[in-house]
Design an enzyme around this catalytic site. Structure first.
Site, mmCIF file in Angstrom:
data_model
loop_
_atom_site.group_PDB
_atom_site.id
_atom_site.type_symbol
_atom_site.label_atom_id
_atom_site.label_comp_id
_atom_site.label_asym_id
_atom_site.label_seq_id
_atom_site.Cartn_x
_atom_site.Cartn_y
_atom_site.Cartn_z
ATOM 1 N N CYS A 31 0.848 -1.188 0.000
ATOM 2 C CA CYS A 31 0.000 0.000 0.000
ATOM 3 C C CYS A 31 0.882 1.235 0.000
ATOM 4 O O CYS A 31 2.041 1.187 0.398
ATOM 5 C CB CYS A 31 -0.864 0.027 1.245
ATOM 6 S SG CYS A 31 -1.949 -1.368 1.330
ATOM 7 N N TYR A 170 -4.570 -13.796 -4.109
ATOM 8 C CA TYR A 170 -4.147 -13.257 -2.809
ATOM 9 C C TYR A 170 -4.830 -14.007 -1.668
ATOM 10 O O TYR A 170 -6.060 -13.997 -1.556
ATOM 11 C CB TYR A 170 -4.490 -11.771 -2.780
ATOM 12 C CG TYR A 170 -4.075 -11.020 -1.539
ATOM 13 C CD1 TYR A 170 -2.877 -11.285 -0.888
ATOM 14 C CD2 TYR A 170 -4.880 -10.010 -1.038
ATOM 15 C CE1 TYR A 170 -2.498 -10.570 0.232
ATOM 16 C CE2 TYR A 170 -4.506 -9.280 0.083
ATOM 17 C CZ TYR A 170 -3.322 -9.569 0.715
ATOM 18 O OH TYR A 170 -2.953 -8.857 1.824
ATOM 19 N N HIS A 173 -2.564 -12.199 4.846
ATOM 20 C CA HIS A 173 -2.903 -11.099 5.752
ATOM 21 C C HIS A 173 -4.318 -11.122 6.307
ATOM 22 O O HIS A 173 -4.775 -10.141 6.877
ATOM 23 C CB HIS A 173 -2.690 -9.745 5.053
ATOM 24 C CG HIS A 173 -1.264 -9.501 4.657
ATOM 25 N ND1 HIS A 173 -0.887 -9.229 3.373
ATOM 26 C CD2 HIS A 173 -0.139 -9.502 5.387
ATOM 27 C CE1 HIS A 173 0.431 -9.062 3.328
ATOM 28 N NE2 HIS A 173 0.901 -9.237 4.541
ATOM 29 N N ASP A 266 3.520 -8.993 9.638
ATOM 30 C CA ASP A 266 4.320 -8.997 8.414
ATOM 31 C C ASP A 266 5.198 -7.742 8.366
ATOM 32 O O ASP A 266 6.382 -7.811 8.024
ATOM 33 C CB ASP A 266 3.360 -9.042 7.217
ATOM 34 C CG ASP A 266 4.078 -9.186 5.893
ATOM 35 O OD1 ASP A 266 5.235 -9.625 5.894
ATOM 36 O OD2 ASP A 266 3.471 -8.865 4.859
#
Ligand code: ADP
Ligand code: SF4
Length: 684
Positions: A31, A170, A173, A266
């Site tokens: 991001c 994906y 997370h 992470d």
């Protein structure tokens, strides 16, 4: 300079299905607070990284359908073809330098509250959305699952025609519906998509097959997976289902992008985790697949990178933050300029930009987010406009960066500091528990300056109004910093805290200098970033009884933006710090502090030998006041001396001053803006 042959292995090409990366440097999806909201800024930021040598450069999360809308976060979007030009621009910039572009497609489900589209979110089972919005995600039926597969496939096709070389499935997370299906604690289904790992992985397997079928002829197809969720058997573990899953799908994707979740694990900060902290979890992956593996761990040392490749841990050196702090990291290794690498300090100020929906900023790299709007390149800067001299007072983050960048422009620079060590606020702060890596802000700049014959740093050189005038520089820059206030003035007490006779007040500078009170201490945190928590931690470590008082409902509340709040609070609790949240400090007397509940004003008194005030910092302005009156031809203030803020803000301020010196700057709006375009017409 040429590269050290020891690092040759880092520059080997690696195949990812049908495409080939030119080296092993891989910018994993991250991001950036720009995304679709500031698309030109985002595209230029990625292009600069390609120029800097990253062989693969990925997007942030790219929403695949309007029923999963992550507003107000500024990620990418591929809802339909109208979203394609933004990402095409990014791909074009990346391809200009022969790098590969990767798209992280995502359907966020219960993680996205659909605040813009107002659609009802979907999840494997009925559950409230993860944000505290008063909204529930509904359980997906078979048609919903078929739709999700179709939307992912369509988005993959759009990604391919936009120009992406790698398309992600994906599952990391806990941010995607695919990972929610995988999760034993979120998936309560009893059909063939719930229960056993085989069943919970069905959606992942199907979407992967769909994506390969749709775009796998020309695009590499990657899985991004959190192999351990650090929640024991409740979630994926690297010696349990995380491993089983990779064994199950070992040869299916063209690349495994592996990490741990959630995001705060992470992207752990250096305050709590050392570089390479993920290796314990992802180290096994290469032993169960022949496909290339990418992983992250704030890697900035080429020797560490080489050993990761040689020891069979990774095929690609993954990086988000190190590529933000130094977009030219690969080029510097390739050109044998190791000491020029601007190493990430692991502070997560970058993350704070994304969390606040503005272009990310970086403590180490002041050009981050400014590549397009101000035209700042991380390595290039305009030469000086005149043969002039500059005197900078103060060698903190602002003064050091200003001196470095002015030196790069070719000015004759003198940097004077009254202290016996460069670094300003960081002289003390880098010695606080967990902040050693922050010293890189100073070390990088003092090294660069030491290599410049036109920049001279003088320590133990206190400057006065008189000595500055006598020095006679063409330009004077004051970077004298700020000092913590002892009177309690701050957000909650704009007129200060009443302090009685005999009360002992300390500032963070006193604590950093080693002062330890003889008895219990109140730390009053009205600042809400890291300093209050660190004062409590440092004092408690040295055996002091500590009461942490804050008007906020939680400890160090701004550290939510750096993904640390939960760890900071846990640490203080575990250390035995007494915590009084939602309380103001209303009076200090000898041996006592009076606290008041911020909701009810109900007071209570605690014993204390001293109070540490963490409320605000006052700019050091004696030189400014004196020199301003003296009407020097060119005088300016930068960094904390102008407005106390983060270290990132001080570095940016110093850099900006260096860029703008001698230039004509339009002060109406001194940067390019990305304005919304009006759609045609009015009404329905
Ligand atoms: P910033 O974050 O803006 O860089 P810092 O507080 O970290 O500010 O650094 C300010 C530096 O300025 C400190 O190292 C301090 O010693 C130095 N300084 C302040 N006043 C003077 C002065 N009159 N002469 C020389 N150095 C000064
Ligand atoms: Fe690293 Fe901090 Fe820059 Fe983020 S802001 S890239 S953590 S130095």
């Amino acid at each position: 300079m040429t590269r050290d042959p020891r690092y040759d292995i880092l520059f080997e090409p690696v195949k990812i299905g049908p495409v080939t990366a030119r080296n092993r440097f891989y910018q994993v999806p991250h991001c950036n607070g720009m995304g679709r909201t500031f698309p030109s800024s985002m595209a230029e930021m990625r292009r600069v990284k390609a120029e800097g040598g990253w062989a693969v450069i990925c997007t942030e999360e790219v929403e695949i359908h309007h029923t999963s809308d992550h507003s107000p976060w500024a990620g990418g979007r591929l809802w339909d073809e109208r979203d394609m030009p933004v990402l095409a621009k990014m791909c074009d910039g990346i391809h200009e330098f022969g790098s590969l572009a990767g798209a992280e497609l995502n359907y966020a489900g219960l993680m996205a509250a659909n605040r813009y589209t107002r659609e009802v979110p979907m999840a494997p089972s009925h559950i409230p959305v993860a944000s505290h919005d008063p909204l529930q995600a509904r359980a997906m039926d078979k048609e919903d699952i078929r739709n999700l597969r179709r939307w992912h496939r369509q988005a993959a096709l759009r990604a391919k025609s936009v120009g992406f070389d790698i398309v992600y499935v994906y599952a990391g997370h806990q941010l995607s519906t695919i990972s929610h299906f995988l999760s034993p604690y979120r998936n309560r289904r009893s059909d063939e998509y719930g229960g056993s790992l085989e069943n919970r992985a069905r959606l992942l397997r199907e979407v992967l097959a769909d994506t390969k079928d749709a775009v796998g002829d020309t695009c590499g197809v990657a899985i991004r997976l959190a192999v351990d969720e650090l929640m024991g058997p409740e979630g994926m573990t690297s010696d349990g289902e995380g491993r089983d899953l990779i064994e199950m799908l070992a040869e299916e994707p063209d690349l495994w992008d592996v990490n741990i979740s959630s995001w705060e694990n992470d992207s752990a900060t250096s305050r709590f985790k050392a570089s390479g902290f993920q290796e314990d979890y992802i180290g096994f992956v290469k032993s169960v697949t022949s496909k290339p593996v990418v992983g992250v761990g704030r890697y900035t040392s080429p020797d560490a990178m080489v050993s990761l490749i040689r020891n069979g841990v990774l095929d690609f050196i993954g990086a988000a933050r190190p590529s933000i702090a130094d977009p030219f990291l690969p080029r510097k290794i390739e050109e044998g300029r190791i000491e020029d690498i601007r190493e990430c300090i692991g502070c997560n100020i970058c993350v704070s930009g994304d969390n606040m929906f503005v272009p990310m900023r970086c403590t180490q790299n002041p050009t981050m987010g400014e590549e397009w709007r101000r035209g700042w390149h991380p390595e290039r800067i305009a030469p000086k406009t005149a043969d002039e001299t500059v005197l900078i007072v103060g060698a903190g983050p602002a003064g050091l960066e200003c001196a470095r960048a002015l030196g790069q422009r070719g000015y004759e620079v003198t940097l004077a500091d009254k202290g016996d060590e460069a670094g300003g606020r960081l002289v003390g702060e880098r010695r606080l528990p967990g902040l050693a890596e922050w010293g890189r802000v100073v070390d990088y700049r003092t090294w660069q300056i030491s290599q410049m014959p036109n920049v001279n740093l003088y320590l133990e050189s206190p400057m006065s109004v008189q000595t500055v005038q006598e020095f006679g520089a063409d330009h004077v820059v004051l970077a004298a910093g700020a000092r913590w206030s002892a009177d309690g003035i701050g957000r909650q007490n704009p007129r200060g805290v009443p302090i009685g006779d005999g009360a002992t007040i300390l500032t963070p500078e006193d604590v950093m200098a080693g002062t330890r009170p003889d008895g219990p201490v109140v730390v009053f945190d009205d600042d809400h970033f890291y300093m209050g928590g660190l004062m409590a931690e440092a004092l408690r470590k040295d055996g002091c009884e500590v009461v942490f008082v804050t008007p906020s409902p939680e400890v160090s509340s701004w550290t939510h933006n750096t993904l640390e709040q939960h760890i900071v609070q846990a640490r203080l609790i575990e250390m035995g710090v007494e915590i009084a949240v939602a309380h103001n400090l209303t009076a200090l007397r000898a041996g006592q502090a009076e606290l008041a509940c911020i909701y009810t004003d109900r007071t209570r008194v605690v014993d204390c030998a001293a109070a540490v005030m963490v409320t605000m910092r006052a700019p050091v302005d004696d030189l400014w006041d004196g020199l301003h009156a003296a009407s020097l031809p060119s005088l300016r203030r930068i960094g904390d001396a102008l407005g106390p803020g983060t270290i990132a803000a001080a570095v940016h301020s110093g850099h900006r001053c260096a860029r703008e010196l001698g230039e004509d700057i339009d002060d109406t709006v001194p940067f390019r803006r990305e304005l919304p375009a009006l759609a045609d017409g009015f009404g329905t």
